[in-house]
Design an enzyme around this catalytic site. Structure first.
Site, PDB file in Angstrom:
ATOM      1  N   ASN A  71       0.861  -1.181   0.000  1.00  0.00           N
ATOM      2  CA  ASN A  71       0.000   0.000   0.000  1.00  0.00           C
ATOM      3  C   ASN A  71       0.907   1.244   0.000  1.00  0.00           C
ATOM      4  O   ASN A  71       1.454   1.611   1.030  1.00  0.00           O
ATOM      5  CB  ASN A  71      -0.886  -0.038   1.257  1.00  0.00           C
ATOM      6  CG  ASN A  71      -1.812   1.150   1.351  1.00  0.00           C
ATOM      7  OD1 ASN A  71      -1.758   2.072   0.539  1.00  0.00           O
ATOM      8  ND2 ASN A  71      -2.667   1.140   2.362  1.00  0.00           N
TER       9      ASN A  71
ATOM     10  N   ARG B  32      -2.684  -1.773  -3.432  1.00  0.00           N
ATOM     11  CA  ARG B  32      -3.803  -0.844  -3.303  1.00  0.00           C
ATOM     12  C   ARG B  32      -3.552   0.300  -4.288  1.00  0.00           C
ATOM     13  O   ARG B  32      -2.478   0.887  -4.301  1.00  0.00           O
ATOM     14  CB  ARG B  32      -3.856  -0.305  -1.877  1.00  0.00           C
ATOM     15  CG  ARG B  32      -4.951   0.685  -1.699  1.00  0.00           C
ATOM     16  CD  ARG B  32      -4.899   1.301  -0.332  1.00  0.00           C
ATOM     17  NE  ARG B  32      -5.987   2.244  -0.192  1.00  0.00           N
ATOM     18  CZ  ARG B  32      -6.011   3.210   0.698  1.00  0.00           C
ATOM     19  NH1 ARG B  32      -5.023   3.370   1.527  1.00  0.00           N
ATOM     20  NH2 ARG B  32      -7.027   4.030   0.757  1.00  0.00           N
TER      21      ARG B  32
ATOM     22  N   HIS C 267     -12.119   4.484  -0.041  1.00  0.00           N
ATOM     23  CA  HIS C 267     -12.209   3.471   1.017  1.00  0.00           C
ATOM     24  C   HIS C 267     -13.053   2.286   0.545  1.00  0.00           C
ATOM     25  O   HIS C 267     -13.641   1.580   1.355  1.00  0.00           O
ATOM     26  CB  HIS C 267     -12.863   4.029   2.308  1.00  0.00           C
ATOM     27  CG  HIS C 267     -12.096   5.102   3.006  1.00  0.00           C
ATOM     28  ND1 HIS C 267     -12.707   6.195   3.551  1.00  0.00           N
ATOM     29  CD2 HIS C 267     -10.767   5.228   3.273  1.00  0.00           C
ATOM     30  CE1 HIS C 267     -11.797   6.980   4.121  1.00  0.00           C
ATOM     31  NE2 HIS C 267     -10.617   6.417   3.957  1.00  0.00           N
TER      32      HIS C 267
ATOM     33  N   ARG D  35      -9.144  17.240   6.969  1.00  0.00           N
ATOM     34  CA  ARG D  35      -9.880  17.675   5.768  1.00  0.00           C
ATOM     35  C   ARG D  35     -11.246  18.224   6.165  1.00  0.00           C
ATOM     36  O   ARG D  35     -11.894  17.679   7.060  1.00  0.00           O
ATOM     37  CB  ARG D  35     -10.091  16.488   4.819  1.00  0.00           C
ATOM     38  CG  ARG D  35      -8.857  16.136   4.030  1.00  0.00           C
ATOM     39  CD  ARG D  35      -9.075  14.854   3.248  1.00  0.00           C
ATOM     40  NE  ARG D  35      -8.222  13.799   3.736  1.00  0.00           N
ATOM     41  CZ  ARG D  35      -8.392  12.506   3.493  1.00  0.00           C
ATOM     42  NH1 ARG D  35      -9.400  12.095   2.762  1.00  0.00           N
ATOM     43  NH2 ARG D  35      -7.558  11.620   3.982  1.00  0.00           N
TER      44      ARG D  35
ATOM     45  N   GLU E 183      -8.375  -4.050   5.262  1.00  0.00           N
ATOM     46  CA  GLU E 183      -8.202  -3.817   3.827  1.00  0.00           C
ATOM     47  C   GLU E 183      -7.110  -4.708   3.244  1.00  0.00           C
ATOM     48  O   GLU E 183      -7.221  -5.180   2.113  1.00  0.00           O
ATOM     49  CB  GLU E 183      -7.863  -2.333   3.581  1.00  0.00           C
ATOM     50  CG  GLU E 183      -9.072  -1.435   3.772  1.00  0.00           C
ATOM     51  CD  GLU E 183      -8.717   0.018   4.027  1.00  0.00           C
ATOM     52  OE1 GLU E 183      -8.231   0.321   5.134  1.00  0.00           O
ATOM     53  OE2 GLU E 183      -8.921   0.849   3.137  1.00  0.00           O
TER      54      GLU E 183
END
Ligand code: ADP
Length: 413
Positions: A7, A93, A182, A242, A385
């Site tokens: 990843n 990923r 996601h 964010r 994940e």
């Protein structure tokens, strides 16, 4: 079968090597500060001590980082395999697959070309993801690389959910629309929730991935039909740093008032806003919980603004699906912060749903946290994940192996 999961973030690289014969993680680790002073590698082989190596010179790029990871994996001291040829496949990923990838796929030259083309939608991640893929191709020739896209699960959204109300030509010319992120996590936890509901023919699940970045998805009959993130991971919920949804006019207004460029304001909206911006304390919910308990009003406000944004999205997705069977919490905050979960779920009394306070207090394990009488189940499911990427890789690599064997047989005859 051994599968390596990679990843690549903008300046980091996480890895896990799995033995899928017994679902064991053989080694995992993290390279941080790639391209920056203080580059370091943390390597944790199963059953051996964790080690951290800090490099004098910054690692130049992700290729260099992957080479170091490979060295560690086969190292006589801290390694877990004798040779890289033991690795049967690598799952990567990939952040942005635009509208082109609806599921994971084996990496070919064509796939790499399209991932490159998607880079203007994921400028920090897609080039790093590609570098990771190319480094593996170079170091492990003949081993299949599989791309698992963060956007793929959301590709089932109907046009009414993904279309932005902007001039249509921007969609046609530049693919400007909602994509969602996601996806691997939303897919993993929604699938698990549906299993926990007893695999009914019809299901309506809302998955709340609440971590550093946060997003929500509406999953109807196992398919995503709406999500909170958009063209990029900036839209939607209030996040650590964010902003999530704001009136776009704020950007122009702040730029004008503070004499800042568009890039500078975007940087603020990405890196200095969210709960960090409101509280001025931290983007980490553990720090905020502590500060709020100690009487810091802005930390308390940040937590309340965050919960409020989650409540609004859950409510709107209940409306979109005309009901809900399960609400799922996952990722760092979703799995661990019982106060936030409680604050969110208290707004859904009207669904005849209440939290089981004892179950809600438990951390880090899969469990139903609503009372047995609750009509709508509230479930905590730790996301994984890496495991989802690994499973996709096994499926694709195995399929490919079978096809190759068939081809070999055909060629020989
Ligand atoms: P990422 O998006 O980086 O994968 P994670 O899913 O690991 O993020 O979530 C990280 C966030 O989870 C942290 O910033 C922190 O706010 C939150 N978190 C982790 N543990 C706890 C905890 N015990 N209580 C409250 N929040 C937590």
């Amino acid at each position: 079968m051994k599968i390596l999961v990679i990843n690549c973030g903008s300046s980091s690289l996480k890895y896990q090597l799995y033995n899928m014969d017994n679902n064991e993680v053989l080694a995992k680790g993290l390279v941080e500060r790639i391209g920056i002073d203080g580059s370091n590698l943390q390597h944790k082989p199963a059953g051996k001590a964790k080690d951290k190596y800090v490099f004098e010179q910054p690692l130049k790029n992700h290729s260099e980082a992957i080479k170091l990871v490979m060295d560690k994996l086969v190292d006589p001291e801290c390694g877990v395999i004798a040779d890289l040829s033991e690795i049967n496949g690598v799952g990567h990923r990939v952040l942005h697959g635009s509208k082109f990838f609806t599921e994971s796929c084996v990496v070919t030259e064509e796939v790499k070309k399209v991932v490159t083309e998607c880079a203007d939608l994921g400028p920090l991640h897609n080039p790093a993801n590609l570098m990771g893929i190319e480094a593996c191709e170079e170091l492990m020739p003949g081993v299949k690389n599989v791309a698992v896209f963060d956007t793929a699960f959301h590709q089932t959204m109907p046009p009414k959910a993904y279309m932005y109300p902007l001039p249509y030509e921007y969609y046609e010319k530049y693919n400007v629309r909602r994509y969602g992120f996601h996806g691997t996590s939303h897919r993993y936890v929604s699938k698990r929730a549906i299993e926990m509901l007893g695999n009914p023919e019809h299901s309506r699940v809302i998955t709340c991935h609440l971590g550093n970045g946060s997003s929500i998805a509406a999953v109807k009959d196992g398919k995503c039909i709406d999500t909170s993130m958009g063209l990029t991971p900036l839209e939607g919920l209030v996040m650590g740093t964010r902003s999530g949804d704001i009136d776009p006019t704020c950007i122009e207004f702040i730029a004008h008032k503070e004499n800042l460029s568009l890039e500078q304001v975007m940087d603020i909206i990405n890196k200095k806003s969210g709960v960090l911006g409101i509280s001025g304390v931290s983007s980490d919910f553990r720090d905020l919980d502590e500060a709020a308990k100690a009487g810091n009003k802005r930390a308390d406000l940040a937590l309340r603004v965050f919960s409020h944004s989650v409540v609004k999205y859950i409510g709107s997705f209940i409306a979109v699906m005309n009901g809900v069977d399960a609400i799922v919490f996952t990722a760092g905050i979703g799995e661990n912060d019982d106060i936030i979960r409680s604050r969110i779920i208290e707004h859904f009394d009207y669904l005849d749903t209440t939290l089981d306070q004892k179950a809600n207090k438990m951390h880090g394990e899969e469990r139903i946290i609503s009372t047995p009488e609750s009509k709508v189940k509230v479930i905590c499911i730790p996301t994984n994940e890496e495991l989802a990427i690994c499973r996709d890789t096994v499926e694709i690599v195995t399929k490919k192996m079978v096809e190759d064997t068939v081809k070999d047989v055909l060629n020989n005859n």
